[in-house]
Design a protein around this motif. Structure first.
Motif, PDB file in Angstrom:
ATOM      1  N   ARG A  35       0.248 -12.566  -4.527  1.00 53.58           N
ATOM      2  CA  ARG A  35      -0.402 -12.859  -5.804  1.00 53.58           C
ATOM      3  C   ARG A  35      -0.395 -11.650  -6.721  1.00 53.58           C
ATOM      4  NH1 ARG A  35      -5.234 -16.854  -5.716  1.00 53.58           N
ATOM      5  NH2 ARG A  35      -4.395 -17.074  -7.804  1.00 53.58           N
ATOM      6  N   ALA A  38      -2.484 -14.869 -12.615  1.00 54.06           N
ATOM      7  CA  ALA A  38      -2.444 -16.330 -12.617  1.00 54.06           C
ATOM      8  C   ALA A  38      -1.132 -16.808 -13.239  1.00 54.06           C
ATOM      9  CB  ALA A  38      -3.646 -16.904 -13.360  1.00 54.06           C
ATOM     10  N   ASP A  41       1.719 -16.239 -10.742  1.00 56.46           N
ATOM     11  CA  ASP A  41       1.584 -17.199  -9.642  1.00 56.46           C
ATOM     12  C   ASP A  41       2.024 -18.587 -10.090  1.00 56.46           C
ATOM     13  OD1 ASP A  41       0.494 -15.011  -8.336  1.00 56.46           O
ATOM     14  OD2 ASP A  41      -1.572 -15.741  -8.479  1.00 56.46           O
ATOM     15  N   TRP A  42       1.597 -18.999 -11.282  1.00 55.97           N
ATOM     16  CA  TRP A  42       1.986 -20.299 -11.830  1.00 55.97           C
ATOM     17  C   TRP A  42       3.501 -20.381 -11.979  1.00 55.97           C
ATOM     18  CZ3 TRP A  42       3.469 -20.214 -17.267  1.00 55.97           C
ATOM     19  CH2 TRP A  42       4.065 -21.404 -17.665  1.00 55.97           C
ATOM     20  N   GLN A  75     -13.012 -19.769  -6.815  1.00 55.00           N
ATOM     21  CA  GLN A  75     -11.808 -19.095  -7.302  1.00 55.00           C
ATOM     22  C   GLN A  75     -10.590 -20.018  -7.199  1.00 55.00           C
ATOM     23  OE1 GLN A  75     -13.899 -17.714  -5.058  1.00 55.00           O
ATOM     24  NE2 GLN A  75     -14.643 -15.826  -5.968  1.00 55.00           N
ATOM     25  N   PHE A  79      -8.321 -21.493 -10.335  1.00 55.81           N
ATOM     26  CA  PHE A  79      -6.865 -21.358 -10.380  1.00 55.81           C
ATOM     27  C   PHE A  79      -6.204 -22.726 -10.542  1.00 55.81           C
ATOM     28  CE2 PHE A  79      -2.750 -20.819  -8.009  1.00 55.81           C
ATOM     29  CZ  PHE A  79      -2.101 -20.123  -9.009  1.00 55.81           C
ATOM     30  N   TYR A  82      -6.449 -23.895 -14.044  1.00 57.20           N
ATOM     31  CA  TYR A  82      -5.409 -23.218 -14.831  1.00 57.20           C
ATOM     32  C   TYR A  82      -4.049 -23.886 -14.617  1.00 57.20           C
ATOM     33  CZ  TYR A  82      -2.080 -19.619 -16.240  1.00 57.20           C
ATOM     34  OH  TYR A  82      -1.028 -18.955 -16.815  1.00 57.20           O
TER      35      TYR A  82
END
Length: 143
Positions: A35, A38, A41-42, A75, A79, A82
């Motif tokens: 990671r 965000a 990661d996406w 968390q 995520f 998102y």
């Protein structure tokens, strides 16, 4: 072409990723994402989903043995919220992941994976177990 499903074991440092076969019967380990942000990661998950024709992601929901959510659920939910904004066509399903990390360690030990190597495989193995449990519960009526 039949669509596939990704299984995710989301942690604070890594995301274990597994993918179903086209028939929705078996789960295979894909990778462990280190990671970053965000957005990073996406983008990694989006690339995996695109190349494998994924339409659904099964996300491990960590729970205590008494059924209550563990501390890191908030968390994970943030995520996933998102991700839903970034991938509105993707379906997200939460799946109880109780004991999957412990089971993943046991599978790796039984397979003869040395202790110092297990850490790099445990999240991917946990994602396989999450997804396989989900697939088994669906009875091949998914796709």
């Amino acid at each position: 072409m039949r669509m596939r499903i990704l299984g995710l074991d989301i942690g604070s440092k890594t995301i274990g990723v597994a993918c179903s076969d086209a028939l929705g019967i078996t789960a295979q380990g894909i990778t462990t994402i280190q990671r970053k942000t965000a957005k990073d990661d996406w983008q990694r998950l989006q690339a995996l989903a695109t190349e494998r024709w994924v339409t659904r992601m099964v996300v491990g929901r960590p729970r205590h043995m008494n059924g209550e959510d563990s501390e890191n659920v908030k968390q994970i939910e943030a995520f996933i919220t998102y991700l839903k904004r970034q991938m509105p066509a993707m379906e997200f399903v939460y799946w109880d992941e109780r004991l999957t990390t412990m089971m993943a360690r046991q599978v790796l030990m039984a397979g003869g994976v040395r202790r110092e190597k297990r850490k790099q495989f445990v999240d991917k193995m946990a994602a396989i177990l999450i997804l396989q449990n989900y697939l088994d519960a669906q009875g091949n009526t998914l796709l």
